[in-house]
Write an enzyme that holds these catalytic residues in place. Structure first.
Site, short mmCIF file in Angstrom:
data_model
loop_
_atom_site.label_atom_id
_atom_site.label_comp_id
_atom_site.label_asym_id
_atom_site.label_seq_id
_atom_site.Cartn_x
_atom_site.Cartn_y
_atom_site.Cartn_z
N ASP A 194 8.59 -5.68 7.71
CA ASP A 194 7.70 -4.52 7.86
C ASP A 194 7.48 -4.15 9.33
OD1 ASP A 194 5.90 -2.48 7.61
OD2 ASP A 194 4.76 -3.43 6.01
N LYS A 202 13.07 -1.00 -0.12
CA LYS A 202 11.67 -0.58 -0.15
C LYS A 202 11.60 0.89 -0.54
CE LYS A 202 9.15 -0.82 3.69
NZ LYS A 202 8.22 -1.38 4.72
N ASN A 224 3.74 -9.90 5.90
CA ASN A 224 4.81 -9.47 6.78
C ASN A 224 5.57 -10.63 7.41
OD1 ASN A 224 4.08 -6.83 6.25
ND2 ASN A 224 2.86 -6.60 8.11
N SER A 227 0.80 -1.22 0.00
CA SER A 227 0.00 0.00 0.00
C SER A 227 0.83 1.27 0.00
CB SER A 227 -0.92 0.00 1.22
OG SER A 227 -0.17 -0.16 2.41
N ASP A 243 0.81 -4.75 12.83
CA ASP A 243 0.22 -5.06 11.52
C ASP A 243 0.41 -6.55 11.24
OD1 ASP A 243 -0.67 -5.30 8.96
OD2 ASP A 243 0.68 -3.81 8.09
#
Length: 460
Positions: A317, A168, A303, A150, A298
C-alpha cells in the site's frame, strides 16, 4: 496445489455478513449518511430522555456514545467504505491514547475489518476497466478477496503467462465521493463534540481530501511502489511487490503476489526477532525522513506483512506516499540532535521553529512544556534498549498535554506536512508497543544522523 490448477473457491465458507454492496451513487451515499444521522439522533433523544427522567447530567458526547450509537456508527461507516471509513482509520491511529475508550472501540473495528463487494458488483467494476472478456486474461481469478480495506479489496489471480498476482480493485464511486464523505464525517465528529469549533480545521480537511484523492489513483500508487522497489534494492530485509503495468488502471492495481503473514504474528516470535524487525522498520522510517525525501505516511498494521521463513518484511500500500518537506525533515534532525545533547532549550527552540508547538504554549505553560521535554529527553538518551511495551511515560505526557489543552488560546494545528510525518512516526511506535519490542533508540538515532545530511531547502 500447483499454481496452474484452478483452486476450489467454494471450499472455504465466506463470511456473508461482510458481503455488502458499496453505495456508489452520490444519492445512495448521502442517503446512508442520512440514515446514520437519523439513527444516531434517535438514539441520542432516547438516551437524553432517560437521563433527564433520572436527573443525570447530559452532554452531547455522552449521548452519542451509547452502545446502540456505537454500533450504528461502526456498521454504517463499514458499509460506506471509502473516505468515510478511511477517516475513521486515520483518526484511530493518529489519536492513539488520547481518544475516549468508546470512540477508540469504533475506530479500532473500522481499522481491523471491512466489508467486501458481492461478486456481481465486483464483475461490473472489472468489466468497466478490462472489458467484457476480462476473464480470458487469467487461468483463474479468485472472486473472494484475500483482503478488504477502506478504498478497495484485493484478489489473488494467475495470469495466462503464469504470473501469480495480487489485484487491488477500488470500490465503485469511492473516488467521486471523497470530498462529501470527509465533510459528512467531520459533521458527525462536530456533533459528537470531538471537533471543537475553536479549532480551525479547514486546512486539515483540504489536506485530507487531497491525500485521499491521491490514494484513490492506483496508477500513481503503482509508480510509487516501483520507486520504493528501486530505493530498497540491495537493502536486505524488505520485499516490495512488482508492478504489472499491463493490467493496472486508475482503479485497478495489479502487482506480484508476495507471501507473508500479518505483522502482528511477530507476537509469537522470539524477542530477538521482534526486536530486530522493529529496528529495521524504524531504520526505514529514518531513511524515508532523512534520506529518501519520500515517506509512505500510512502506518496501518495491514500495510506490513512478515515472512517467518526469512524474517523479511513485505511492504504494501503505497497510495499514501508523499514528498517530505525539507523543513520538516531538518526540523526533526535539530530536535533529535538537541535531545541527544540533553539540551532542553535547544529542543524547545527546534520544536517551535518547526511548527510542532506554537510559541504561546511555551509562554503560558513553561513548566508543563519543560516537564514533557524532560520526559522525552530522558527516554531517548539512555544507552540501552527502549521498551516500547512499557507505556509508563505515556500517561505522564497525556496528563501534561490535557492540562495544556484546557487553555483554548493554545489550540492550533501544526503544519500539515508535519502531521503526515508524525502520523508515520507515531504509528510505527504503536506497532512497537503491540510487539513489545525493545530497540536502542539512542544508538539508532546517532547512526542515522551521522550517516545522513540535512535535505536541501525548498526553492523560494
Amino acid at each position: 496445489m500447483a499454481e496452474d490448477d484452478i483452486p476450489d473457491f467454494d471450499d472455504k465458507p465466506a463470511d456473508r455478513s461482510r458481503e455488502k454492496a458499496v453505495p456508489s451513487g452520490r444519492l445512495a451515499r448521502i442517503g446512508t449518511f442520512g440514515r446514520l444521522v437519523g439513527g444516531v439522533a434517535g438514539g441520542m433523544a432516547a438516551e437524553g430522555a432517560r437521563r433527564l427522567s433520572s436527573g443525570e447530567r447530559i452532554s452531547a458526547r455522552d449521548l452519542i456514545l451509547t452502545p446502540g450509537n456505537v454500533q450504528r456508527l461502526t456498521d454504517r461507516l463499514s458499509h460506506l467504505r471509502g473516505a468515510a471509513m478511511k477517516m475513521g482509520q486515520m483518526i484511530s491511529l493518529d489519536a492513539g491514547d488520547f481518544l475516549p475508550p468508546e470512540l477508540s472501540k469504533i475506530l479500532a473495528t473500522l481499522r481491523d475489518q471491512a466489508n467486501f463487494m458481492p461478486t456481481r458488483q465486483l464483475d461490473q467494476v472489472l468489466k468497466s476497466e478490462w472489458g467484457p472478456d476480462w476473464r480470458k486474461q487469467f487461468r483463474w481469478f479468485n472472486p473472494r478477496p484475500i483482503a478488504a480495506a477502506s478504498i478497495g479489496q484485493v484478489h489473488k489471480a494467475l495470469t495466462r503467462d503464469g504470473e501469480l498476482l495480487a489485484i487491488k480493485v477500488q470500490y465503485p464511486g469511492v473516488a467521486k465521493s471523497i470530498d462529501s464523505d470527509v465533510d459528512n464525517v467531520m459533521t458527525l465528529l462536530k456533533v459528537a463534540g470531538f471537533a471543537p469549533p475553536e479549532l480551525e480545521i479547514e486546512k486539515l480537511l483540504v489536506a485530507a481530501k487531497q491525500q485521499l484523492h491521491e490514494e484513490a489513483d492506483y496508477q500513481r500508487e503503482g509508480a510509487q511502489m516501483e520507486m520504493y522497489r528501486e530505493r530498497l534494492t540491495g537493502i536486505e530485509g524488505f520485499v516490495v511487490p512488482r508492478l504489472h503495468e499491463g493490467l493496472t488502471r486508475g482503479s485497478i492495481l495489479a502487482m506480484s503476489f508476495e507471501e507473508g503473514v500479518s505483522i502482528e504474528e511477530l507476537e509469537n516470535e522470539t524477542p530477538e526477532r521482534r526486536n530486530a524487525t522493529m529496528e529495521r522498520l524504524m531504520r526505514l522510517v529514518a531513511r524515508e525522513l532523512f534520506d529518501f525525501g519520500v515517506m509512505q505516511t500510512d502506518p496501518n498494521f495491514a500495510n506490513f506483512r512478515f515472512r517467518p521463513s526469512t524474517g523479511e518484511i513485505v511492504l504494501l500500500d503505497f497510495g499514501a506516499c508523499r514528498d517530505v518537506d525539507p523543513d520538516v525533515s531538518n526540523g526533526y534532525r535539530k530536535m533529535l540532535q538537541a535531545g541527544l545533547n540533553g539540551n532542553r532549550e535547544e529542543v524547545l527552540a527546534a520544536t517551535i521553529e518547526s511548527g510542532f508547538m506554537m510559541p504561546i504554549v511555551a509562554e503560558k505553560h513553561p513548566e508543563r512544556v519543560n516537564r514533557m521535554i524532560d520526559i522525552v529527553i530522558n527516554e531517548m538518551r539512555e544507552d540501552k534498549p527502549f521498551d516500547f511495551g512499557d507505556r509508563a511515560f505515556v500517561p505522564l505526557l497525556r496528563e501534561e498535554g490535557m492540562e495544556i489543552a484546557k487553555d483554548k488560546d493554545t489550540w492550533a494545528f501544526p503544519p500539515i506536512e508535519t502531521l503526515f510525518v508524525q502520523r508515520k512516526v507515531s504509528g510505527t511506535a504503536l506497532l512497537g508497543a503491540r510487539l513489545k519490542a525493545k530497540v536502542n533508540i539512542r544508538r539508532l538515532t546517532e547512526e542515522v544522523l551521522a550517516s545522513t545530511k540535512p535535505l536541501p531547502a525548498k526553492a523560494a
